[in-house]
Design a protein around this motif. Structure first.
Motif, PDB file in Angstrom:
ATOM      1  N   GLU A  72       0.833  -1.207   0.000  1.00  0.00           N
ATOM      2  CA  GLU A  72       0.000   0.000   0.000  1.00  0.00           C
ATOM      3  C   GLU A  72       0.866   1.256   0.000  1.00  0.00           C
ATOM      4  OE1 GLU A  72      -2.674  -0.396   3.285  1.00  0.00           O
ATOM      5  OE2 GLU A  72      -3.836  -1.981   2.333  1.00  0.00           O
ATOM      6  N   ILE A  73       1.821   1.288  -0.928  1.00  0.00           N
ATOM      7  CA  ILE A  73       2.701   2.439  -1.077  1.00  0.00           C
ATOM      8  C   ILE A  73       1.951   3.530  -1.852  1.00  0.00           C
ATOM      9  CG2 ILE A  73       4.883   3.271  -2.049  1.00  0.00           C
ATOM     10  CD1 ILE A  73       5.901   0.353  -1.810  1.00  0.00           C
ATOM     11  N   THR A  74       1.863   4.704  -1.275  1.00  0.00           N
ATOM     12  CA  THR A  74       1.205   5.818  -1.952  1.00  0.00           C
ATOM     13  C   THR A  74       2.203   6.475  -2.892  1.00  0.00           C
ATOM     14  OG1 THR A  74      -0.240   6.194  -0.054  1.00  0.00           O
ATOM     15  CG2 THR A  74      -0.023   7.989  -1.638  1.00  0.00           C
ATOM     16  N   ALA A  75       2.055   6.205  -4.188  1.00  0.00           N
ATOM     17  CA  ALA A  75       2.956   6.740  -5.205  1.00  0.00           C
ATOM     18  C   ALA A  75       2.161   6.916  -6.492  1.00  0.00           C
ATOM     19  CB  ALA A  75       4.136   5.799  -5.437  1.00  0.00           C
ATOM     20  N   GLU A  76       2.620   7.842  -7.332  1.00  0.00           N
ATOM     21  CA  GLU A  76       1.949   8.057  -8.611  1.00  0.00           C
ATOM     22  C   GLU A  76       2.158   6.886  -9.564  1.00  0.00           C
ATOM     23  OE1 GLU A  76       3.447  11.749 -10.045  1.00  0.00           O
ATOM     24  OE2 GLU A  76       2.468  12.941  -8.471  1.00  0.00           O
ATOM     25  N   GLY A  77       3.206   6.112  -9.348  1.00  0.00           N
ATOM     26  CA  GLY A  77       3.492   4.962 -10.186  1.00  0.00           C
ATOM     27  C   GLY A  77       4.936   4.544 -10.048  1.00  0.00           C
ATOM     28  N   PRO A  78       5.336   3.454 -10.703  1.00  0.00           N
ATOM     29  CA  PRO A  78       6.707   2.943 -10.564  1.00  0.00           C
ATOM     30  C   PRO A  78       7.779   3.938 -10.966  1.00  0.00           C
ATOM     31  CG  PRO A  78       5.283   1.310 -11.613  1.00  0.00           C
ATOM     32  CD  PRO A  78       4.507   2.584 -11.552  1.00  0.00           C
ATOM     33  N   ALA A  79       7.478   4.844 -11.890  1.00  0.00           N
ATOM     34  CA  ALA A  79       8.500   5.762 -12.405  1.00  0.00           C
ATOM     35  C   ALA A  79       8.712   6.983 -11.522  1.00  0.00           C
ATOM     36  CB  ALA A  79       8.128   6.213 -13.814  1.00  0.00           C
ATOM     37  N   GLN A  80       7.896   7.159 -10.493  1.00  0.00           N
ATOM     38  CA  GLN A  80       8.035   8.355  -9.665  1.00  0.00           C
ATOM     39  C   GLN A  80       9.370   8.330  -8.915  1.00  0.00           C
ATOM     40  OE1 GLN A  80       4.963   8.905  -6.707  1.00  0.00           O
ATOM     41  NE2 GLN A  80       5.405  11.087  -6.488  1.00  0.00           N
ATOM     42  N   PRO A  81      10.080   9.455  -8.829  1.00  0.00           N
ATOM     43  CA  PRO A  81      11.315   9.498  -8.031  1.00  0.00           C
ATOM     44  C   PRO A  81      11.025   9.154  -6.578  1.00  0.00           C
ATOM     45  CG  PRO A  81      11.121  11.450  -9.413  1.00  0.00           C
ATOM     46  CD  PRO A  81       9.802  10.744  -9.496  1.00  0.00           C
ATOM     47  N   VAL A  82      11.872   8.326  -5.985  1.00  0.00           N
ATOM     48  CA  VAL A  82      11.609   7.895  -4.617  1.00  0.00           C
ATOM     49  C   VAL A  82      11.687   9.068  -3.655  1.00  0.00           C
ATOM     50  CG1 VAL A  82      13.993   7.301  -3.978  1.00  0.00           C
ATOM     51  CG2 VAL A  82      12.082   6.010  -2.998  1.00  0.00           C
ATOM     52  N   THR A  83      12.462  10.096  -3.990  1.00  0.00           N
ATOM     53  CA  THR A  83      12.570  11.251  -3.113  1.00  0.00           C
ATOM     54  C   THR A  83      11.288  12.070  -3.064  1.00  0.00           C
ATOM     55  OG1 THR A  83      13.559  12.458  -4.965  1.00  0.00           O
ATOM     56  CG2 THR A  83      15.062  11.499  -3.348  1.00  0.00           C
ATOM     57  N   ALA A  84      10.363  11.851  -4.001  1.00  0.00           N
ATOM     58  CA  ALA A  84       9.100  12.588  -4.005  1.00  0.00           C
ATOM     59  C   ALA A  84       8.080  11.985  -3.036  1.00  0.00           C
ATOM     60  CB  ALA A  84       8.513  12.617  -5.415  1.00  0.00           C
ATOM     61  N   LEU A  85       8.388  10.831  -2.458  1.00  0.00           N
ATOM     62  CA  LEU A  85       7.454  10.179  -1.543  1.00  0.00           C
ATOM     63  C   LEU A  85       7.629  10.708  -0.131  1.00  0.00           C
ATOM     64  CD1 LEU A  85       7.721   6.432  -2.629  1.00  0.00           C
ATOM     65  CD2 LEU A  85       6.345   8.264  -3.632  1.00  0.00           C
ATOM     66  N   SER A  86       6.591  10.535   0.685  1.00  0.00           N
ATOM     67  CA  SER A  86       6.693  10.862   2.104  1.00  0.00           C
ATOM     68  C   SER A  86       7.630   9.867   2.787  1.00  0.00           C
ATOM     69  CB  SER A  86       5.310  10.789   2.753  1.00  0.00           C
ATOM     70  OG  SER A  86       4.846   9.443   2.765  1.00  0.00           O
ATOM     71  N   GLY A  87       8.035  10.205   4.021  1.00  0.00           N
ATOM     72  CA  GLY A  87       8.969   9.345   4.741  1.00  0.00           C
ATOM     73  C   GLY A  87       8.445   7.936   4.954  1.00  0.00           C
ATOM     74  N   GLY A  88       7.154   7.820   5.318  1.00  0.00           N
ATOM     75  CA  GLY A  88       6.579   6.495   5.543  1.00  0.00           C
ATOM     76  C   GLY A  88       6.556   5.665   4.284  1.00  0.00           C
ATOM     77  N   ASN A  89       6.256   6.296   3.143  1.00  0.00           N
ATOM     78  CA  ASN A  89       6.231   5.553   1.887  1.00  0.00           C
ATOM     79  C   ASN A  89       7.635   5.221   1.396  1.00  0.00           C
ATOM     80  OD1 ASN A  89       3.341   5.241   1.057  1.00  0.00           O
ATOM     81  ND2 ASN A  89       3.363   7.447   1.387  1.00  0.00           N
ATOM     82  N   GLN A  90       8.612   6.076   1.669  1.00  0.00           N
ATOM     83  CA  GLN A  90       9.998   5.707   1.380  1.00  0.00           C
ATOM     84  C   GLN A  90      10.402   4.471   2.181  1.00  0.00           C
ATOM     85  OE1 GLN A  90      12.659   8.993   1.995  1.00  0.00           O
ATOM     86  NE2 GLN A  90      11.714  10.257   0.411  1.00  0.00           N
ATOM     87  N   GLN A  91       9.975   4.427   3.451  1.00  0.00           N
ATOM     88  CA  GLN A  91      10.300   3.257   4.280  1.00  0.00           C
ATOM     89  C   GLN A  91       9.648   1.993   3.717  1.00  0.00           C
ATOM     90  OE1 GLN A  91      12.571   3.273   6.406  1.00  0.00           O
ATOM     91  NE2 GLN A  91      12.100   2.344   8.365  1.00  0.00           N
ATOM     92  N   LYS A  92       8.438   2.121   3.188  1.00  0.00           N
ATOM     93  CA  LYS A  92       7.785   0.966   2.570  1.00  0.00           C
ATOM     94  C   LYS A  92       8.525   0.522   1.307  1.00  0.00           C
ATOM     95  CE  LYS A  92       3.082   2.013   4.178  1.00  0.00           C
ATOM     96  NZ  LYS A  92       1.709   2.341   3.751  1.00  0.00           N
TER      97      LYS A  92
END
Length: 507
Positions: A393-413
């Motif tokens: 349940e990673i909140t991301a726009e899609g696989p190509a999104q830069p990982v740095t654009a995610l929140s801290g919790g989603n980066q951890q996921k």
């Protein structure tokens, strides 16, 4: 009769968009001088964007920022911003190869009355005076890389105060601290408050908000939900404001009944008299289908022992067996080949490659399997990443999104998905919930329980009771040795006393 003085820092009606994403919508905060103000919210609620606006790193699309009732400086006037506000981030901003003195005056070496740079001797003398003024007990000539996390944060705070500000934003300051170091940091904060420093305190550890803050502001879905004295907002109501739904005080999921009594499945990990700079003569086993907690303060050796199983730390003696075979220690590739997956302690430097996308990070350990002759088929990579995004349940726009654009919790996921990409039989999780919100914490611990149900062995390294509740048993380390063991159902008072090395009194 004069009215109440204006807030020390105030943001009103703040709206900020990044393309189609609304990061803040008519949000705001007012921080009064002289006390700590908490800022909480789930990952992605808008906290980081609000901090960027309060520190002048971002301009709002609408709304105003003021300090002491005066409009905030122009965006380009960094010196003026530095006199009003400073932020100490979760990730250390000290330069490891420079001395403490050089870090204190980074980018602004003191000058004489004639405008000439001061001597190195005087630089060190002025640094010592600054450290003494703010009660930071570290040598001014020490190389910064040898500092503890706690010491590095105090150096950052002293650097901020030396520029004239008396308003400091602390962003997840205890995410990499054990309980004892966190208590010392809180002591420093109280002393600085008595000297006229005001803090905006951001943390996912809600107990800390009640311990160090008088007032708390909650953000949810890019909006300010409530600001209230902490004494008027019980934990249940605070979590409800963060999640938008009625909530019980957070409890980690209890472990399911073990597939074999007492976790007596086949031995997946055997550690035999392992020794190194941080631990001594440690022996333990992990069974398949078992979650074992490893708890200890900084310096106990717990983090380094977990890292040794994953090849991130090289022991000097002893033996590790994975699934009955000797492990070549000190080698991450050897650990991966043996069936060990690891979520490291610091996702920024060990768990993620910030230059890569979500998909590239998730599939990095298996990139050689995603196409012929070592060539990666983007379709195969993205398909694997999408499965991980759905499962965790990673909140991301899609696989190509830069990982740095995610929140801290989603980066951890994403870092967790990367650890699971090789389908490991042994999973090492080191501080898996550091710096994440309540719901992300629950999701990450659920991964450990799913791995357990699938017959994997899980070592969960943490000193947080909320994390350790998910374990079948907990081993406590102190001074490099395993000093205590607890089966599921332990009393929190006893476990904390063992971690802290404090004997329980009687009566």
């Amino acid at each position: 009769m004069t009215g109440e003085p204006p807030p020390l820092a105030e943001a009103r009606g703040i709206t900020k968009r990044y393309g189609p994403t609304v990061a803040l919508r008519d949000a705001g905060i007012a921080v009064r001088a002289g006390a700590s103000h908490g800022l909480v919210g789930r990952n992605g609620a808008g906290k980081s964007t609000l901090v960027a606006i309060l520190t002048g790193l971002e301009r709002p699309d609408a709304g105003t920022v003021a300090y002491d009732g005066e409009p905030a400086p122009a965006p380009a006037d960094r010196a003026a911003w530095d006199r009003r506000v400073a932020c100490v981030h979760q990730r250390s901003m000290v330069v490891g190869e420079l001395t403490v003195a050089e870090n204190l005056f980074l980018g602004r070496r003191p000058v004489t009355s004639r405008g000439l740079p001061v001597s190195w001797r005087r630089l060190r003398r002025e640094a010592r005076a600054l450290l003494d003024t703010w009660g930071v007990a570290v040598p001014e000539n020490a190389v910064a890389r040898v500092l503890s996390v706690e010491e590095a944060k105090m150096v950052e705070i002293a650097r901020a105060l030396s520029r004239g500000t008396r308003f400091v934003i602390l962003d997840e300051p205890t995410a990499q601290l054990d309980g004892r170091a966190a208590a010392r940091l809180f002591g420093h904060m109280r002393r600085l408050q008595d000297a006229g420093v005001t803090f905006l305190y951001i943390s996912h550890r809600l107990g800390e908000i009640y311990e160090v803050c008088r007032t708390v502001t909650v953000l949810r879905d890019a909006r300010r939900i409530v600001t209230a004295p902490v004494g008027e907002l019980p934990t249940r109501a605070l979590i409800g404001a963060m999640t938008g739904e009625p909530a019980e005080p957070y409890r980690a999921p209890a472990p399911a009944a073990p597939p074999r009594p007492g976790g007596e499945g086949p031995v997946a990990v055997r550690v035999d008299r392992l020794s190194g700079p941080y631990f001594h003569d440690v022996s333990l086993t992990l069974a398949a289908g078992e979650v074992v907690g490893l708890a200890g303060l900084a310096g106990s050796g717990s983090h380094q022992l977990g890292a040794a199983l994953a090849g991130l730390h090289r022991p000097t003696g002893g033996r590790i067996e994975i699934l009955g075979r000797p492990l070549r220690t000190g080698s991450v590739p050897a650990a991966l080949a043996a069936g060990v997956g690891c979520l490291p302690r610091d996702r920024h430097t060990e768990g993620l490659v910030p230059q890569l996308s979500v998909a590239e990070n998730i599939t990095l350990p298996v990139s050689g399997r995603l196409g012929p002759c070592g060539l990666i088929r983007p379709s195969a990579r993205d398909a694997l990443a999408r499965r991980a995004i759905d499962e965790l349940e990673i909140t991301a726009e899609g696989p190509a999104q830069p990982v740095t654009a995610l929140s801290g919790g989603n980066q951890q996921k994403v870092a967790m998905a990367r650890a699971l990409a090789t389908d490991p039989r042994v999973l090492v999780l080191i501080d898996p919930t550091a710096g994440v919100d309540v719901r992300s914490r629950r999701a990450l611990l659920a991964v450990a329980l799913r791995a357990r149900a699938e017959g994997r062995a899980v070592l969960l390294v943490s000193d947080q009771p909320e994390d350790l509740r998910a374990c079948d048993r907990v081993l406590v380390m102190a001074g490099g040795f395993v000093t205590a063991a607890y089966q599921a159902g332990w009393a929190e008072r006893e476990l904390i006393a063992a971690i802290e090395g404090v004997p329980l009194g009687h009566g």
